[in-house]
Design an enzyme around this catalytic site. Structure first.
Site, PDB file in Angstrom:
ATOM      1  N   GLU A 178      -8.885   7.670  -0.075  1.00  0.00           N
ATOM      2  CA  GLU A 178      -8.630   8.891  -0.835  1.00  0.00           C
ATOM      3  C   GLU A 178      -8.971   8.701  -2.320  1.00  0.00           C
ATOM      4  OE1 GLU A 178      -5.372  11.467   1.365  1.00  0.00           O
ATOM      5  OE2 GLU A 178      -4.630   9.431   0.983  1.00  0.00           O
ATOM      6  N   GLY A 205      -4.974   5.553   1.528  1.00  0.00           N
ATOM      7  CA  GLY A 205      -4.999   5.956   0.130  1.00  0.00           C
ATOM      8  C   GLY A 205      -6.167   5.362  -0.633  1.00  0.00           C
ATOM      9  N   ALA A 257      -1.660   2.197   0.874  1.00  0.00           N
ATOM     10  CA  ALA A 257      -0.272   1.911   0.530  1.00  0.00           C
ATOM     11  C   ALA A 257       0.388   0.999   1.557  1.00  0.00           C
ATOM     12  CB  ALA A 257       0.513   3.219   0.437  1.00  0.00           C
ATOM     13  N   GLU A 278      -3.659   5.644   8.865  1.00  0.00           N
ATOM     14  CA  GLU A 278      -2.253   6.047   8.894  1.00  0.00           C
ATOM     15  C   GLU A 278      -1.955   7.077   9.979  1.00  0.00           C
ATOM     16  OE1 GLU A 278      -3.932   8.136   5.118  1.00  0.00           O
ATOM     17  OE2 GLU A 278      -4.477   6.507   6.464  1.00  0.00           O
TER      18      GLU A 278
END
Length: 164
Positions: free
Chosen positions: A80, A77, A37, A100
């Site tokens: 993920e 992400g 992101a 992150e």
């Protein structure tokens, strides 16, 4: 972006509902899987809906095999999303990680649960707490990816999906 998340969700739901679709392959564009992101959008007032966690769970719960074709990077992400897939193929030059954490953010789409299940607690803790990017060769040794390729990652993922 919300548009990417919505397209991913719509595509998965459409594939799951279509009996002619036997497997799904998720890839990025222009030789990059996903760098995750854009953190600048986290505090945006128009940020609503489109959470990544439910989409990763949708991938994971698909009755059809879902294969990630990882090229370039799968970070945050993006990793993920790959963790939610049933199989992962990476280009030999790909890198994966959860960066992150280096700015004080925890992975928000259950990466902290899926990663230890896949590669074990010690290796997962190292990745989760340091934000270290690991190369595809190390990811293969850890069991994070199922296969690495030197050529066309997307073709390799399609071949695997066809075998499944």
């Amino acid at each position: 972006s919300r548009a990417v998340l919505q397209a991913l969700e719509d595509g998965l739901k459409k594939a799951d509902a279509d009996p002619s679709v036997k497997a799904v392959m998720i890839c990025g564009e222009n030789g990059k899987f996903s760098a995750g992101a854009d953190i600048r959008g986290f505090s945006s007032p128009e940020r609503s809906g489109g959470a990544l966690g439910p989409i990763v769970s949708l991938i994971e719960s698909s009755e059809k095999p879902v294969v990630a074709a990882i090229e370039g990077v799968a970070l945050g992400g993006g990793l993920e999303v790959a963790l939610g897939c049933h199989y992962r193929i990476a280009h030999v030059k790909a890198r994966m990680g959860l960066p992150e954490v280096t700015i004080g953010l925890l992975p928000g789409a259950e990466g902290t649960q899926r990663l230890p299940r896949l590669i074990g607690v010690p290796a997962a803790l190292e990745m989760i707490t340091t934000g270290k990017h690991i190369p595809a060769t190390e990811a293969l040794k850890l069991g994070l990816v199922d296969e690495i390729v030197e050529e066309n990652t997307i073709e390799a993922a399609i071949c695997l999906a066809n075998k499944l």
